[in-house]
Design a protein around this motif. Structure first.
Motif, PDB file in Angstrom:
ATOM      1  N   MET B   1       0.830  -1.182   0.000  1.00  0.00           N
ATOM      2  CA  MET B   1       0.000   0.000   0.000  1.00  0.00           C
ATOM      3  C   MET B   1       0.866   1.233   0.000  1.00  0.00           C
ATOM      4  O   MET B   1       1.728   1.404   0.853  1.00  0.00           O
ATOM      5  N   ILE B   2       0.631   2.072  -0.944  1.00  0.00           N
ATOM      6  CA  ILE B   2       1.484   3.271  -1.072  1.00  0.00           C
ATOM      7  C   ILE B   2       0.951   4.357  -0.144  1.00  0.00           C
ATOM      8  O   ILE B   2      -0.221   4.696  -0.196  1.00  0.00           O
ATOM      9  N   VAL B   4      -0.020   7.842   0.928  1.00  0.00           N
ATOM     10  CA  VAL B   4      -0.336   8.977   0.055  1.00  0.00           C
ATOM     11  C   VAL B   4       0.623  10.146   0.281  1.00  0.00           C
ATOM     12  O   VAL B   4       0.862  10.940  -0.627  1.00  0.00           O
ATOM     13  N   GLU B   5       1.216  10.206   1.495  1.00  0.00           N
ATOM     14  CA  GLU B   5       2.154  11.317   1.743  1.00  0.00           C
ATOM     15  C   GLU B   5       3.345  11.212   0.821  1.00  0.00           C
ATOM     16  O   GLU B   5       3.894  12.208   0.372  1.00  0.00           O
ATOM     17  N   ILE B   8       2.445  12.536  -2.571  1.00  0.00           N
ATOM     18  CA  ILE B   8       2.425  13.999  -2.592  1.00  0.00           C
ATOM     19  C   ILE B   8       3.822  14.565  -2.515  1.00  0.00           C
ATOM     20  O   ILE B   8       4.148  15.565  -3.148  1.00  0.00           O
ATOM     21  N   ARG B  51      -7.018   8.555  -5.785  1.00  0.00           N
ATOM     22  CA  ARG B  51      -6.964   7.176  -5.290  1.00  0.00           C
ATOM     23  C   ARG B  51      -7.324   7.114  -3.817  1.00  0.00           C
ATOM     24  O   ARG B  51      -7.953   6.178  -3.341  1.00  0.00           O
ATOM     25  N   MET B  52      -6.937   8.199  -3.096  1.00  0.00           N
ATOM     26  CA  MET B  52      -7.221   8.212  -1.672  1.00  0.00           C
ATOM     27  C   MET B  52      -8.712   8.208  -1.411  1.00  0.00           C
ATOM     28  O   MET B  52      -9.201   7.601  -0.484  1.00  0.00           O
ATOM     29  N   ALA B  55     -12.630   4.841  -2.508  1.00  0.00           N
ATOM     30  CA  ALA B  55     -13.676   3.957  -2.019  1.00  0.00           C
ATOM     31  C   ALA B  55     -14.677   4.678  -1.143  1.00  0.00           C
ATOM     32  O   ALA B  55     -15.532   4.064  -0.540  1.00  0.00           O
TER      33      ALA B  55
ATOM     34  N   LEU C 111       4.237  18.877   4.811  1.00  0.00           N
ATOM     35  CA  LEU C 111       4.212  17.412   4.840  1.00  0.00           C
ATOM     36  C   LEU C 111       4.475  16.887   6.238  1.00  0.00           C
ATOM     37  O   LEU C 111       3.912  15.874   6.646  1.00  0.00           O
ATOM     38  N   GLN C 113       3.577  18.164   8.907  1.00  0.00           N
ATOM     39  CA  GLN C 113       2.462  18.351   9.826  1.00  0.00           C
ATOM     40  C   GLN C 113       1.206  17.656   9.375  1.00  0.00           C
ATOM     41  O   GLN C 113       0.140  17.828   9.946  1.00  0.00           O
ATOM     42  N   PHE C 117      -2.421   9.347   7.132  1.00  0.00           N
ATOM     43  CA  PHE C 117      -3.674   8.921   6.519  1.00  0.00           C
ATOM     44  C   PHE C 117      -3.808   7.405   6.583  1.00  0.00           C
ATOM     45  O   PHE C 117      -2.841   6.683   6.701  1.00  0.00           O
ATOM     46  N   PHE C 120      -4.667   3.061   1.565  1.00  0.00           N
ATOM     47  CA  PHE C 120      -5.737   3.052   0.574  1.00  0.00           C
ATOM     48  C   PHE C 120      -6.669   1.874   0.779  1.00  0.00           C
ATOM     49  O   PHE C 120      -6.246   0.740   0.975  1.00  0.00           O
ATOM     50  N   ALA C 121      -7.942   2.155   0.742  1.00  0.00           N
ATOM     51  CA  ALA C 121      -8.904   1.063   0.772  1.00  0.00           C
ATOM     52  C   ALA C 121      -8.908   0.393  -0.589  1.00  0.00           C
ATOM     53  O   ALA C 121      -8.580   1.008  -1.602  1.00  0.00           O
TER      54      ALA C 121
END
Lengths: 680, 107, 169
Positions: B1-2, B4-5, B8, B51-52, B55, C111, C113, C117, C120-121
């Motif tokens: 799982m990548i 997301v940070e 970015i 992608r985030m 779902a 970044l 701060q 998350f 990913f689902a």
């Protein structure tokens, strides 16, 4: 004030000439279109006529008011309304018509109406035609407006507005033919000397306001000052040691300040110098502005503040002595003048001096009576002289005239009436009014040296009679001393000029009957009850009330003395200038020095040169070169302009470099800054 | 799982490199390429976020980010075409491809 | 560390490396264009990992295909001389450093701060695929689609005008 009747019509009395004057000014200065002289004349005379009619209506309202209100007031609006701390000060734009201002207003409008018609005739043949016709009538209308504001003013601030307006119009008129620099210089000098009086007026005004505000009654309205005079009468002012130290009462100081103002305006004392200077103005202007109305503004001021002067007899003495001295010396100087208008200028100064004597003695009603009659016959004198000058092709030296009575019949008639009235022909208005004043002088026992003052008054009457008779005789009688070509073309002036003179002559002859002392009124068949109607009427509004009745014997002796003096003056003139014309040159040889001294009026005029130079020099070097050019143009205007230009142009221009990468950088930098600000 | 940070972070780094390149290179075409790099980095950010949120919508998918990325790519293509046209004309007339010479609209 | 992550890091490093090469290291313009293509191709790979299949395909076709092709043809054939190499002038160097520092600071702060998350689902079936995207494009986003079409038309017309000897002074 609560018992004053209110009205909405008084404001139109000064407004009508203002509208006329501004309309003419607008046409001339803004649109640069010379409107036809007929239209100008019609507007001007119409405005004067309308003012006169409105004054009569208002006067009728005042006299016939059922409620017996002592005055009518027309409060237009609040003009100045300020408040600091616990005090509040309002000065209203309000016009008051009480007995004093009613009389003055009637005099002003009547003489101005006659003067307007006369001016229409006089100025139509003006050789200096530089488009000045409209200008002249514009100034005349504005002067009428100023005088009416002055006379009808409810408070000292509004009065000051009218005072200054009259001074400005007077200055504009003196320098009317400004093409000749001598005229402009004369106007400058007259203006500077008049400013001396303004200093007095302002100081007096401020002192009054300050003292009234100190007792909690901040106001400069005349009735308020009168009502609260007793509260400021106890205040006193410490004087500097070079004035003798000691304490002077505040009312005295204020009175002296206003006296200074009146002196400067009325050309009394050392300030007499501006009146002869002012004679370079066109004759209608001289007759209206300088001889009759403008100068008597000072007397009006003193009578308005009569309640103030009634409480300070020492200032009254000062006024009386100044006036008496000026009257005597001016009459002396008038006797040797050769220029018609300068001669009449000194005669006017002498007459006003007599008015000052009346004020000083506390006989304010008598002063107003004299003011009224003087307005008529002095205007007549000036206008008649103007008609002579016109006929003589603008020659003003009486040594070059003579024997004109065969050619200028009608002018001769009116000038003779004028001279007779002014010199004191029995029962003409001049005689009656002057007699009134002399009697008051005789009975003013509280005044130090009143007897000397009375004797001086008699001598003055004689000297004036001499000077005026000399004028009349040298112009109209004896041998003709003018070139033949003028003589052959000479004719009586047209109706526009003569008719107003007839009207004024009638007023001069019969006007005195308004103020006939009761002494004579009782002697008339049937006995007239209120023969001194003018005096009694004015007495309602001034201190001292109606003129007092004197004993029969005193009246009789006084009349006889006055007649004797006037007659002797006339006879001397007759002898010198008609019967034995060879005498004057011989007398001149013997008394040449005195003659020269008198001719130059004791060189008073020259004493003002340093002052005028100082004022004009200050105005040029300091006000213009430094303040205007250096400070305002340089520091305040140019520096910020260059600074703003410099910043905007030279600094911000780098934002317009034309280089794409610079723009990109600026955008990125801006974005980062914005993001940083928003996020943190 | 990548995480997301990281996506970015990659996008930000690519954008920065593109910006610095655009500021430091002097050739018109080089700057153009750097701008394309910046646009590509932005597309990556859109797709990553998309992608985030993939779902989170119950019925149907939320594909706005990808649609936007498509639009960006299309716009980039149009940009490059026109910019190359202008660039060749410019070089033909001026004789230089140095961006410093394209500064005639200055004060 | 899963296979996905490994591939992501590898592709990311490739992208970064060729970006830096494109901008600052490579001497010839043609080489820069090729480096750009490489970067875009690795981005396309990352899109596949992120379940954006259509976008990845389009990216590969256009950003890693058409655009570098265009660039290369203009560079090699159109007479653009790439003689503007050399160290950047001080002003440009300063600006670059400034922007780099600002960017690093800003992005770094942001970044660091960020809350962490959730991973990913799993994406729903057909997510990012041609079917779903196509339906969206033709339905909700039909207007933007048409607009993009007109944009491309305008670009074609503009390019044709320039090819004829256009309007640049």
């Amino acid at each position: 004030m609560n018992d004053y009747a209110s009205s909405e019509t008084l404001r139109w009395i000064p407004l009508v000439p203002l509208i006329a004057g501004l309309g003419q000014a607008l046409m001339l200065f803004v649109f640069r279109r010379s409107i036809s002289s007929a239209l100008v004349t019609a507007t001007s005379c119409g405005a004067a006529l309308l003012s006169f009619v409105l004054t009569c209506v208002a006067f009728w309202e005042l006299v016939g008011s059922a409620s017996g209100a002592p005055a009518i007031i027309d409060r237009v609006n609040t003009w100045v309304g300020v408040g600091l701390g616990g005090t509040s000060f309002t000065a209203d734009l309000a016009f008051v018509l009480d007995a004093l201002s009613a009389v003055a207003c009637l005099v002003v409008t009547t003489v101005m109406l006659a003067g307007n018609v006369y001016a229409a005739g006089y100025m139509s043949g003006d050789p200096h035609d530089d488009g000045g016709h409209q200008r002249f009538f514009c100034y005349l209308n504005l002067f009428l407006f100023s005088m009416l504001v002055l006379v009808l003013a409810d408070n000292l601030l509004l009065f000051f507005v009218g005072w200054e307006g009259a001074a400005v119009c007077s200055y504009l008129m003196i320098g009317f033919w400004f093409g000749d620099p001598a005229n402009a210089e004369a106007a400058n000098r007259a203006f500077v000397i008049d400013r001396i009086g303004d200093f007095g007026l302002l100081v007096g005004l401020m002192l009054l306001f300050w003292s009234l505000a100190a007792v909690g009654e901040a106001s400069v309205a005349f009735r308020d000052i009168e009502a609260h005079l007793d509260r400021i009468a106890q205040a006193s002012v410490p004087t500097p040691s070079w004035l003798g130290g000691g304490i002077w009462p505040l009312t005295g100081v204020i009175g002296a300040c206003f006296f200074l103002a009146a002196c400067a305006r009325c050309a009394q004392g050392p300030m007499v110098a501006w009146l002869p200077e002012a004679m370079v103005a066109p004759t209608p202007a001289s007759s209206l502005i300088h001889a009759t109305l403008g100068v008597t503004a000072g007397v009006y001021l003193l009578c308005r503040l009569s309640f103030l002067y009634a409480s300070t007899p020492e200032i009254g003495a000062l006024i009386a002595w100044t006036g008496g001295a000026t009257a005597l010396l001016a009459a002396l100087v008038a006797g040797v003048q050769t220029d018609i208008k300068k001669l009449l200028a000194y005669v006017t100064a002498s007459q006003v001096g007599t008015m000052f004597v009346a004020v000083g003695c506390g006989a304010y009603a008598a002063a107003i009576f004299y003011l009224t009659t003087h307005a008529f016959f002095a205007a007549l004198l000036f206008m008649g002289a103007g008609a002579v000058v016109l006929a003589m092709d603008y020659e003003q030296d009486i040594r070059k005239m003579g024997g004109l009575r065969s050619k200028l019949i009608r002018v001769h008639l009116v000038v003779a009436v004028a001279v007779a009235t002014a010199a004191g022909f029995p029962f003409l208005s001049g005689f009656l009014s002057r007699n009134e004043i002399l009697l008051s002088t005789l009975h003013a026992e509280a005044l130090p040296g009143y007897a000397v003052l009375y004797a001086g008054g008699l001598v003055t009457a004689g000297l004036l009679a001499f000077a005026l008779s000399r004028l009349l005789l040298m112009i109209f009688y004896g041998q003709g001393r003018h070139p033949a070509r003028i003589r052959s073309g000479m004719q009586d002036p047209g109706n526009w000029i003569i008719l107003p003179l007839y009207v004024l002559a009638t007023l001069a002859i019969f006007g005195g009957l308004l103020g006939l002392p009761q002494f004579w009124g009782d002697m008339l068949p049937g006995g007239v009850d209120d023969s001194n109607s003018l005096g009694n009427f004015v007495g309602r509004a001034v201190a001292g009330g109606a003129p007092s009745q004197f004993e029969t014997s005193t009246e009789g002796w006084s009349v006889a003395a006055l007649l004797a003096c006037s007659l002797s003056g006339f006879l001397v003139a007759l002898q010198l200038y008609v019967r034995r014309p060879e005498l004057p040159p011989r007398l001149l040889q013997r008394f040449g020095g005195i003659h020269e001294l008198l001719g130059a009026s004791f060189h008073i005029g020259r004493a003002y040169d340093p002052l005028v130079r100082l004022v004009l020099g200050f105005s040029d070097r300091v006000l213009f070169r430094f303040v205007e050019r250096r400070v305002i143009d340089g520091w305040i205007v140019s520096l910020p302009a260059k600074g703003v230009l410099g910043f905007v142009a030279h600094a911000l221009k780098y934002g317009q470099s034309g280089m794409a990468q610079t723009y990109l950088f600026t955008m990125l930098a801006g974005t980062f800054v914005l993001l940083g600000y928003l996020l943190f | 799982m990548i995480p997301v940070e990281h996506v970015i972070a990659l996008s930000a780094a690519l954008f920065t490199i593109g910006a610095i390149t655009a500021l430091m290179r002097r050739h018109l075409i080089a700057i153009l390429m750097a701008i394309q790099l910046m646009l590509g980095a932005v597309c990556l950010a859109f797709v990553g976020f998309n992608r985030m949120w993939a779902a989170s919508v119950e019925s149907g998918a939320l594909l706005d980010g990808q649609i936007f990325a498509l639009m960006v790519i299309a716009a980039a293509a149009a940009q490059v075409a026109v910019a190359l046209g202008i660039g060749t004309e410019f070089v033909r007339k001026r004789g230089s491809a140095n961006v410093d010479d394209a500064a005639s609209m200055r004060w | 560390m899963s296979a996905e992550q490994l591939i992501f890091y590898a592709l990311g490093a490739l992208a970064l490396g060729s970006a830096i090469a494109m901008g600052l290291l490579v001497r010839s313009l043609a080489a820069s264009a090729l480096c750009l293509a490489t970067t875009m191709l690795s981005l396309a790979g990352i899109y596949v990992l992120l379940e954006a299949h259509l976008v990845a395909a389009v990216q590969g076709m256009i950003y890693a295909g058409a655009i570098p092709l265009l660039l290369l043809s203009v560079i090699l054939v159109g007479g653009l001389r790439d003689g503007t190499f050399g160290p950047p002038r001080p002003r440009q160097a300063n600006r670059g450093v400034l922007v780099a520092t600002a960017a690093v600071l800003l992005f770094g702060l942001v970044l660091s701060q960020l809350p962490s998350f959730a991973p990913f689902a799993p994406a729903p079936a057909g997510f990012g695929g041609f079917g779903q995207l196509g339906m969206l494009l033709l339905r909700e986003f039909s207007v933007p689609l048409v607009l993009v079409g007109s944009l491309l038309l305008a670009a074609v017309v503009g390019a044709a005008v320039f090819a004829k000897g256009g309007a640049v002074e």
